[in-house]
Motif scaffolding. Structure first.
Motif, mmCIF file in Angstrom:
data_model
loop_
_atom_site.group_PDB
_atom_site.id
_atom_site.type_symbol
_atom_site.label_atom_id
_atom_site.label_comp_id
_atom_site.label_asym_id
_atom_site.label_seq_id
_atom_site.Cartn_x
_atom_site.Cartn_y
_atom_site.Cartn_z
ATOM 1 N N GLN A 57 -11.825 33.644 48.661
ATOM 2 C CA GLN A 57 -11.986 35.142 48.097
ATOM 3 C C GLN A 57 -13.265 35.084 47.305
ATOM 4 O OE1 GLN A 57 -8.434 35.523 45.716
ATOM 5 N NE2 GLN A 57 -7.383 36.481 47.476
ATOM 6 N N TYR A 58 -13.404 33.966 46.455
ATOM 7 C CA TYR A 58 -14.868 33.956 46.018
ATOM 8 C C TYR A 58 -16.017 33.955 46.818
ATOM 9 C CZ TYR A 58 -19.083 31.599 44.557
ATOM 10 O OH TYR A 58 -20.403 31.539 44.521
ATOM 11 N N SER A 59 -16.007 33.421 48.019
ATOM 12 C CA SER A 59 -16.976 33.321 49.280
ATOM 13 C C SER A 59 -17.251 34.620 49.790
ATOM 14 C CB SER A 59 -16.603 32.357 50.426
ATOM 15 O OG SER A 59 -16.713 31.028 49.835
ATOM 16 N N LEU A 60 -16.115 35.547 49.799
ATOM 17 C CA LEU A 60 -16.122 36.874 50.283
ATOM 18 C C LEU A 60 -16.801 37.626 49.176
ATOM 19 C CD1 LEU A 60 -12.601 37.042 51.733
ATOM 20 C CD2 LEU A 60 -14.624 37.025 53.283
ATOM 21 N N LEU A 61 -16.406 37.598 48.177
ATOM 22 C CA LEU A 61 -17.074 38.228 46.802
ATOM 23 C C LEU A 61 -18.697 38.000 46.851
ATOM 24 C CD1 LEU A 61 -16.176 40.778 45.056
ATOM 25 C CD2 LEU A 61 -15.921 38.900 43.477
ATOM 26 N N ARG A 62 -19.023 36.963 46.842
ATOM 27 C CA ARG A 62 -20.442 36.368 46.739
ATOM 28 C C ARG A 62 -21.127 36.863 47.955
ATOM 29 N NH1 ARG A 62 -23.534 36.177 43.119
ATOM 30 N NH2 ARG A 62 -22.302 34.582 41.836
ATOM 31 N N SER A 63 -20.499 36.783 49.125
ATOM 32 C CA SER A 63 -21.287 37.236 50.342
ATOM 33 C C SER A 63 -21.331 38.696 50.383
ATOM 34 C CB SER A 63 -20.166 36.778 51.561
ATOM 35 O OG SER A 63 -20.491 35.220 51.723
ATOM 36 N N ILE A 64 -20.492 39.428 50.070
ATOM 37 C CA ILE A 64 -20.443 40.923 49.898
ATOM 38 C C ILE A 64 -21.671 41.290 48.874
ATOM 39 C CG2 ILE A 64 -19.549 43.136 49.130
ATOM 40 C CD1 ILE A 64 -16.747 41.838 50.134
ATOM 41 N N SER A 65 -21.747 40.593 47.956
ATOM 42 C CA SER A 65 -22.820 40.797 46.957
ATOM 43 C C SER A 65 -24.162 40.641 47.686
ATOM 44 C CB SER A 65 -22.688 40.182 45.672
ATOM 45 O OG SER A 65 -23.515 40.231 44.726
ATOM 46 N N HIS A 66 -24.323 39.451 48.178
ATOM 47 C CA HIS A 66 -25.656 39.016 48.856
ATOM 48 C C HIS A 66 -25.946 39.954 50.045
ATOM 49 C CE1 HIS A 66 -28.650 36.495 50.469
ATOM 50 N NE2 HIS A 66 -27.944 36.500 51.620
ATOM 51 N N LEU A 67 -24.982 40.281 50.781
ATOM 52 C CA LEU A 67 -25.428 40.878 52.063
ATOM 53 C C LEU A 67 -25.460 42.440 51.973
ATOM 54 C CD1 LEU A 67 -22.724 39.189 54.371
ATOM 55 C CD2 LEU A 67 -24.904 39.127 54.656
ATOM 56 N N SER A 68 -25.090 42.831 50.899
ATOM 57 C CA SER A 68 -25.107 44.271 50.628
ATOM 58 C C SER A 68 -26.700 44.578 49.807
ATOM 59 C CB SER A 68 -24.119 44.844 49.502
ATOM 60 O OG SER A 68 -24.447 44.231 48.135
ATOM 61 N N GLN A 69 -27.468 43.717 49.623
ATOM 62 C CA GLN A 69 -28.831 43.825 49.033
ATOM 63 C C GLN A 69 -29.748 44.099 50.181
ATOM 64 O OE1 GLN A 69 -30.006 40.055 47.261
ATOM 65 N NE2 GLN A 69 -28.295 40.225 45.444
ATOM 66 N N ALA A 70 -29.128 43.796 51.374
ATOM 67 C CA ALA A 70 -30.101 44.290 52.713
ATOM 68 C C ALA A 70 -29.434 45.494 53.411
ATOM 69 C CB ALA A 70 -29.966 42.897 53.452
ATOM 70 N N GLY A 71 -28.428 46.152 52.816
ATOM 71 C CA GLY A 71 -27.972 47.273 53.354
ATOM 72 C C GLY A 71 -26.261 47.128 53.457
ATOM 73 N N GLU A 72 -25.566 48.128 54.272
ATOM 74 C CA GLU A 72 -24.260 47.943 54.281
ATOM 75 C C GLU A 72 -23.735 46.848 54.821
ATOM 76 O OE1 GLU A 72 -23.446 51.579 56.454
ATOM 77 O OE2 GLU A 72 -23.263 50.423 58.347
ATOM 78 N N VAL A 73 -22.373 46.429 54.432
ATOM 79 C CA VAL A 73 -21.559 45.492 54.887
ATOM 80 C C VAL A 73 -20.283 45.937 55.557
ATOM 81 C CG1 VAL A 73 -20.450 43.014 54.077
ATOM 82 C CG2 VAL A 73 -22.578 43.967 52.730
ATOM 83 N N THR A 74 -20.074 45.318 56.415
ATOM 84 C CA THR A 74 -18.668 45.902 57.307
ATOM 85 C C THR A 74 -18.152 44.440 57.309
ATOM 86 O OG1 THR A 74 -19.688 45.106 59.536
ATOM 87 C CG2 THR A 74 -19.841 47.576 58.672
ATOM 88 N N LYS A 111 -15.315 55.311 62.363
ATOM 89 C CA LYS A 111 -14.107 55.257 61.695
ATOM 90 C C LYS A 111 -13.142 53.927 61.881
ATOM 91 C CE LYS A 111 -14.326 59.216 59.840
ATOM 92 N NZ LYS A 111 -15.367 59.443 58.530
ATOM 93 N N ARG A 112 -13.661 53.250 62.676
ATOM 94 C CA ARG A 112 -12.920 51.943 63.088
ATOM 95 C C ARG A 112 -13.468 50.650 62.156
ATOM 96 N NH1 ARG A 112 -14.501 51.491 69.164
ATOM 97 N NH2 ARG A 112 -16.312 52.111 68.016
ATOM 98 N N LYS A 113 -14.704 50.997 61.707
ATOM 99 C CA LYS A 113 -15.623 50.097 60.923
ATOM 100 C C LYS A 113 -15.193 50.421 59.542
ATOM 101 C CE LYS A 113 -19.535 49.221 63.860
ATOM 102 N NZ LYS A 113 -21.102 49.501 63.712
ATOM 103 N N MET A 114 -14.935 49.219 58.628
ATOM 104 C CA MET A 114 -14.715 49.408 57.226
ATOM 105 C C MET A 114 -15.982 48.887 56.397
ATOM 106 S SD MET A 114 -11.815 50.799 56.879
ATOM 107 C CE MET A 114 -11.560 50.746 55.188
ATOM 108 N N ARG A 115 -16.596 49.790 55.427
ATOM 109 C CA ARG A 115 -17.470 49.255 54.668
ATOM 110 C C ARG A 115 -17.306 48.961 53.458
ATOM 111 N NH1 ARG A 115 -21.643 54.323 54.584
ATOM 112 N NH2 ARG A 115 -20.749 54.652 52.859
ATOM 113 N N LEU A 116 -17.876 47.872 53.146
ATOM 114 C CA LEU A 116 -17.581 46.823 51.862
ATOM 115 C C LEU A 116 -18.489 47.145 50.841
ATOM 116 C CD1 LEU A 116 -16.316 43.572 53.847
ATOM 117 C CD2 LEU A 116 -14.839 45.639 53.027
ATOM 118 N N THR A 117 -18.072 47.394 49.567
ATOM 119 C CA THR A 117 -18.996 47.681 48.601
ATOM 120 C C THR A 117 -18.203 46.707 47.026
ATOM 121 O OG1 THR A 117 -18.217 49.834 47.971
ATOM 122 C CG2 THR A 117 -20.363 49.564 49.428
ATOM 123 N N MET A 118 -19.526 46.599 46.476
ATOM 124 C CA MET A 118 -18.919 45.800 45.224
ATOM 125 C C MET A 118 -18.536 46.831 44.251
ATOM 126 S SD MET A 118 -19.527 42.405 45.286
ATOM 127 C CE MET A 118 -19.259 41.984 43.579
#
Length: 180
Positions: A57-74, A111-118
């Motif tokens: 869960q930590y890795s997922l959260l850190r990666s969402i934070s990191h990847l979102s700097q370059a755009g949307e995260v699915t 709608k099949r894709k889920m966007r993830l944001t912090m």
């Protein structure tokens, strides 16, 4: 038939991994990478426990934070980034959503894709962990030069991809043996 060099059986035959006809350096590398991988997992789990999460869960959260700097995260991008399956990422990100650390919304165009944001609380949690993370990562990579670090970065993606292929090959070999 196994390949040998002199009286020794080689555990690898790739010339780039043999030094003076020996696989000793290769075995040394593997025997060093295994405990390093275990320590990386332990550190990741420790980071997670410090903020009340599992290591994954930590890795997922850190990666969402990191990847979102370059755009949307699915979910699929996150799974690809961490080499995890989409269904597993879906389950774990649902837990992060329940904790209020991320938001999940259907992609407006697909709608099949889920966007993830912090969320604010998710960003705050990672911010509180940052000084400890920096301290531990600095120790983890102490003594590594910039050029060594660049080489390591350039090789790791190939090793992960090769590891995926090797694991699949091994599964096929095991299945063939079980049929015999």
């Amino acid at each position: 038939m196994a390949t040998t060099s002199g009286n020794k059986t080689l555990t690898i035959t790739k010339p780039a991994c043999l030094i003076d006809g020996s696989d000793r350096a290769f075995r040394h590398l593997v025997n060093g990478l295994l405990p390093f991988a275990a320590r990386l997992l332990s550190v990741r789990d420790g980071f997670g426990s410090l903020i009340g999460l599992t290591g994954v869960q930590y890795s997922l959260l850190r990666s969402i934070s990191h990847l979102s700097q370059a755009g949307e995260v699915t979910v699929n991008q996150l799974g690809d980034h961490l080499h995890l399956s989409g269904p597993f990422v879906t389950i774990e990100t649902n837990k992060l959503k329940e904790l209020g650390l991320i938001e999940k919304k259907a992609h407006p165009e697909d709608k099949r894709k889920m966007r993830l944001t912090m969320t604010g609380p998710g960003s705050k949690l990672l911010g509180e962990l940052l000084p400890v993370q920096q301290q531990i990562n600095d120790v983890l990579f102490d003594g590594i030069t910039r050029s060594e670090f660049k080489v390591l970065c350039s090789v790791v993606d190939r090793l992960v991809e090769n590891g995926d292929r090797a694991a699949l090959d091994l599964e096929h070999l095991k299945a063939r043996r079980q049929k015999s």
